[in-house]
Design a protein around this motif. Structure first.
Motif, PDB file in Angstrom:
ATOM      1  N   CYS A 134       0.840  -1.193   0.000  1.00 18.13           N
ATOM      2  CA  CYS A 134       0.000   0.000   0.000  1.00 18.13           C
ATOM      3  C   CYS A 134       0.880   1.249   0.000  1.00 18.13           C
ATOM      4  CB  CYS A 134      -0.908  -0.001   1.224  1.00 18.13           C
ATOM      5  SG  CYS A 134      -1.970   1.445   1.346  1.00 18.13           S
ATOM      6  N   GLU A 135       0.719   2.079  -1.030  1.00 24.65           N
ATOM      7  CA  GLU A 135       1.501   3.314  -1.123  1.00 24.65           C
ATOM      8  C   GLU A 135       1.119   4.313  -0.044  1.00 24.65           C
ATOM      9  OE1 GLU A 135       1.909   5.169  -4.937  1.00 24.65           O
ATOM     10  OE2 GLU A 135       2.074   3.243  -5.953  1.00 24.65           O
ATOM     11  N   TYR A 136      -0.108   4.263   0.429  1.00 22.18           N
ATOM     12  CA  TYR A 136      -0.569   5.189   1.472  1.00 22.18           C
ATOM     13  C   TYR A 136       0.048   4.823   2.820  1.00 22.18           C
ATOM     14  CZ  TYR A 136      -3.798   7.703   4.555  1.00 22.18           C
ATOM     15  OH  TYR A 136      -4.344   8.510   5.521  1.00 22.18           O
ATOM     16  N   GLU A 137      -0.011   3.539   3.167  1.00 20.07           N
ATOM     17  CA  GLU A 137       0.497   3.080   4.464  1.00 20.07           C
ATOM     18  C   GLU A 137       1.967   2.679   4.416  1.00 20.07           C
ATOM     19  OE1 GLU A 137      -2.315  -0.005   5.412  1.00 20.07           O
ATOM     20  OE2 GLU A 137      -3.608   1.448   6.430  1.00 20.07           O
ATOM     21  N   LYS A 138       2.531   2.623   3.242  1.00 20.93           N
ATOM     22  CA  LYS A 138       3.943   2.250   3.050  1.00 20.93           C
ATOM     23  C   LYS A 138       4.257   0.876   3.646  1.00 20.93           C
ATOM     24  CE  LYS A 138       4.889   6.325   1.332  1.00 20.93           C
ATOM     25  NZ  LYS A 138       4.075   6.576   0.182  1.00 20.93           N
ATOM     26  N   GLY A 139       3.348  -0.062   3.397  1.00 20.90           N
ATOM     27  CA  GLY A 139       3.556  -1.421   3.892  1.00 20.90           C
ATOM     28  C   GLY A 139       2.545  -2.377   3.288  1.00 20.90           C
ATOM     29  N   GLU A 140       2.666  -3.650   3.649  1.00 22.12           N
ATOM     30  CA  GLU A 140       1.759  -4.671   3.154  1.00 22.12           C
ATOM     31  C   GLU A 140       0.365  -4.451   3.731  1.00 22.12           C
ATOM     32  OE1 GLU A 140       2.559  -7.320   0.977  1.00 22.12           O
ATOM     33  OE2 GLU A 140       4.390  -6.149   0.723  1.00 22.12           O
ATOM     34  N   ALA A 141      -0.646  -4.657   2.883  1.00 23.84           N
ATOM     35  CA  ALA A 141      -2.031  -4.516   3.318  1.00 23.84           C
ATOM     36  C   ALA A 141      -2.921  -5.396   2.460  1.00 23.84           C
ATOM     37  CB  ALA A 141      -2.476  -3.064   3.207  1.00 23.84           C
ATOM     38  N   GLU A 142      -4.103  -5.684   2.982  1.00 24.29           N
ATOM     39  CA  GLU A 142      -5.073  -6.436   2.209  1.00 24.29           C
ATOM     40  C   GLU A 142      -5.588  -5.552   1.083  1.00 24.29           C
ATOM     41  OE1 GLU A 142      -9.371  -8.683   2.712  1.00 24.29           O
ATOM     42  OE2 GLU A 142      -8.253  -8.123   4.507  1.00 24.29           O
ATOM     43  N   GLY A 143      -5.554  -6.089  -0.136  1.00 25.75           N
ATOM     44  CA  GLY A 143      -5.992  -5.329  -1.293  1.00 25.75           C
ATOM     45  C   GLY A 143      -7.501  -5.221  -1.387  1.00 25.75           C
ATOM     46  N   LEU A 144      -7.956  -4.260  -2.155  1.00 23.50           N
ATOM     47  CA  LEU A 144      -9.388  -4.065  -2.372  1.00 23.50           C
ATOM     48  C   LEU A 144      -9.962  -5.243  -3.162  1.00 23.50           C
ATOM     49  CD1 LEU A 144      -9.203  -0.295  -3.322  1.00 23.50           C
ATOM     50  CD2 LEU A 144     -10.062  -1.243  -1.176  1.00 23.50           C
ATOM     51  N   ASP A 145     -11.252  -5.495  -2.984  1.00 23.47           N
ATOM     52  CA  ASP A 145     -11.910  -6.603  -3.671  1.00 23.47           C
ATOM     53  C   ASP A 145     -12.341  -6.245  -5.090  1.00 23.47           C
ATOM     54  OD1 ASP A 145     -11.691  -8.214  -1.382  1.00 23.47           O
ATOM     55  OD2 ASP A 145     -13.557  -7.410  -0.562  1.00 23.47           O
ATOM     56  N   PHE A 146     -12.418  -4.950  -5.387  1.00 21.08           N
ATOM     57  CA  PHE A 146     -12.883  -4.496  -6.689  1.00 21.08           C
ATOM     58  C   PHE A 146     -12.280  -3.128  -6.983  1.00 21.08           C
ATOM     59  CE2 PHE A 146     -15.805  -3.279  -3.387  1.00 21.08           C
ATOM     60  CZ  PHE A 146     -15.986  -1.925  -3.601  1.00 21.08           C
TER      61      PHE A 146
END
Length: 89
Positions: A7-19
Motif C-alpha cells: 500500500c503506497e498510502y500506508e507504506k507497507g503490506e495490506a489487504e488489497g481491495l476486492d474491486f
C-alpha cells in the motif's frame, strides 16, 4: 484468500481491495496500490469534505475537486482538512 499488496498510502503490506473502486486509470491505480484500510480512511475523509464544504457529488466542479483531493490523499503528501474544521469531541 485475500489479495495482498504494497500500500503506497500506508507504506507497507495490506489487504488489497476486492474491486476497482473508481472509474478509469485512477481506479486501476487505486486497486493496484491501495489497501482496504487506506481506502476506508479516504472514504471517511471524503465524507468530511462533502459535509464541511457542502459539496454535491452531482456537480462536475465538486467531483473534480474530490478527485484531486483523492489523488492528494492517497498518493500525494496528504490532503488538508477544510478551513475551520473542528472534530467532534
Amino acid at each position: 484468500m485475500p489479495r495482498t499488496i504494497f500500500c503506497e498510502y500506508e507504506k507497507g503490506e495490506a489487504e488489497g481491495l476486492d474491486f476497482v473502486p473508481y472509474p478509469g486509470e485512477l481506479g486501476q491505480r487505486i486497486y493496484a496500490h491501495i489497501g482496504k484500510p487506506a481506502w476506508a480512511a479516504w472514504l471517511a475523509h471524503q465524507t468530511m469534505l462533502i459535509n464541511e464544504n457542502r459539496l454535491s457529488p452531482r456537480d462536475p466542479k465538486h467531483r473534480k475537486f474530490l478527485e484531486e483531493e483523492l489523488e492528494k490523499f492517497l498518493f500525494g503528501s496528504g490532503a488538508e482538512k477544510p478551513a475551520g474544521f473542528v472534530p467532534e469531541q
